[in-house]
Design a protein around this motif. Structure first.
Motif, short mmCIF file in Angstrom:
data_model
loop_
_atom_site.label_atom_id
_atom_site.label_comp_id
_atom_site.label_asym_id
_atom_site.label_seq_id
_atom_site.Cartn_x
_atom_site.Cartn_y
_atom_site.Cartn_z
N LYS A 131 -15.68 7.17 -9.04
CA LYS A 131 -16.30 5.86 -9.24
C LYS A 131 -17.39 5.57 -8.21
CE LYS A 131 -13.49 5.02 -12.61
NZ LYS A 131 -14.00 5.12 -14.00
N HIS A 132 -17.50 6.41 -7.18
CA HIS A 132 -18.48 6.16 -6.12
C HIS A 132 -19.15 7.47 -5.75
CE1 HIS A 132 -19.37 4.03 -1.98
NE2 HIS A 132 -20.46 4.36 -2.64
N THR A 184 -24.49 5.02 -3.66
CA THR A 184 -25.05 4.79 -2.33
C THR A 184 -26.04 5.90 -2.02
OG1 THR A 184 -23.00 3.73 -1.56
CG2 THR A 184 -24.54 4.52 0.12
N GLN A 197 -22.00 -3.10 -3.48
CA GLN A 197 -22.99 -3.21 -4.56
C GLN A 197 -22.93 -1.99 -5.47
OE1 GLN A 197 -25.62 -4.07 -0.87
NE2 GLN A 197 -26.94 -4.36 -2.64
N SER A 198 -23.31 -2.19 -6.73
CA SER A 198 -23.35 -1.05 -7.64
C SER A 198 -24.40 -0.04 -7.19
CB SER A 198 -23.63 -1.52 -9.07
OG SER A 198 -24.86 -2.23 -9.12
N LEU A 199 -25.50 -0.51 -6.60
CA LEU A 199 -26.52 0.37 -6.03
C LEU A 199 -26.84 -0.13 -4.63
CD1 LEU A 199 -28.69 2.59 -6.05
CD2 LEU A 199 -30.25 0.93 -7.11
N LYS A 200 -26.67 0.74 -3.66
CA LYS A 200 -27.03 0.39 -2.28
C LYS A 200 -27.90 1.49 -1.71
CE LYS A 200 -25.29 -1.37 2.09
NZ LYS A 200 -24.09 -1.89 2.81
N HIS A 211 -25.63 5.36 -14.22
CA HIS A 211 -24.89 4.08 -14.21
C HIS A 211 -23.53 4.20 -13.52
CE1 HIS A 211 -28.04 2.59 -16.78
NE2 HIS A 211 -27.80 3.54 -17.67
N TRP A 212 -23.55 4.65 -12.29
CA TRP A 212 -22.33 4.73 -11.50
C TRP A 212 -21.81 3.33 -11.18
CZ3 TRP A 212 -19.46 8.80 -9.45
CH2 TRP A 212 -19.95 10.08 -9.74
N PRO A 213 -20.48 3.14 -11.15
CA PRO A 213 -19.95 1.85 -10.67
C PRO A 213 -20.44 1.54 -9.26
CG PRO A 213 -18.23 3.10 -11.77
CD PRO A 213 -19.41 4.02 -11.65
N ARG A 214 -20.51 2.60 -8.41
CA ARG A 214 -21.09 2.46 -7.07
C ARG A 214 -21.92 3.70 -6.76
NH1 ARG A 214 -17.05 0.74 -2.33
NH2 ARG A 214 -19.06 0.57 -1.23
#
Length: 211
Positions: A104-105, A142, A196-199, A137-140
């Motif tokens: 998920k990350h 980084t 955040q979903s994208l950081k 479209h990853w849940p998270r």
């Protein structure tokens, strides 16, 4: 407890990150495919193949998060095609494998100046890689964008050795950063709740803990 997948574990950032993952009580197992065999270490399952894709394909064990520390240079890779293979294709293959295994990350080492519209080949490939990961479209997701990386490499990069003293005194996102600090910020993000979903973490925002 988390099971993780890491690619690039033999590289400058990857070596620091692997040690931190081994020492992290929340991590139960580390799947680390590499081209060169790692020393035997607790928690680590080391799969060795000449091409990383050959190790990723057969993986079936579920993982919770994925770390990608793959990275090269045009000079180090030898050709533009070889550079693209390492810094784009294998990174995307890592991400696709992670999603297939239920992660998920995704946390990835990119580079300062990554931009798919950049006139500079290196920055453009990094930007195209980032864009490809965003499309998954990853849940998270980084993305860490360090400037010049400092640390003890197994093989010296002459250009980086020459430029390091200059980059150490540059301001903001141009400032050189210790590989150990990049690994530390990735660990912090990986085990922080929510997020955040994208950081995107720029070089100037990476805390200096090992300067």
């Amino acid at each position: 407890m988390s099971r993780v997948l890491i690619t690039g574990a033999t590289g400058l950032v990857g070596r620091h990150l692997l040690r931190k993952l081994i020492d992290e009580p929340k991590v139960s197992e580390i799947i680390a495919p590499t081209r060169r065999r790692l020393p035997e270490m607790k928690k680590v399952i080391n799969l060795v193949e000449a091409d990383l894709t050959d190790s990723l394909g057969p993986l079936k064990t579920p993982v919770d998060m994925v770390f990608c520390c793959l990275g090269s240079t045009r000079r180090e890779a030898g050709t533009k095609e070889a550079f693209i293979h390492v810094d784009y294709t294998l990174v995307v293959d890592t991400a696709i494998t992670g999603q297939r295994l239920g992660a998920k990350h995704l946390l990835v080492v990119s580079a300062h100046g990554a931009n798919r519209r950049s006139p500079f080949f290196y920055n453009r490939v990094k930007g195209e890689m980032e864009n490809a990961l965003m499309q998954e479209h990853w849940p998270r997701l980084t993305l860490v964008r360090p400037s010049l990386l400092l640390g003890d490499r197994e093989s010296k990069r002459s250009g980086e050795s020459f430029m390091a003293p200059i980059f150490k005194i540059l301001p903001g996102n141009w400032r050189a950063v210790q590989a150990a600090d990049v690994a530390a910020v990735m660990m912090r993000e990986a085990f922080s709740p929510g997020g955040q979903s994208l950081k995107i973490i720029e070089s100037g925002d990476i805390p200096q803990e090992n300067a």
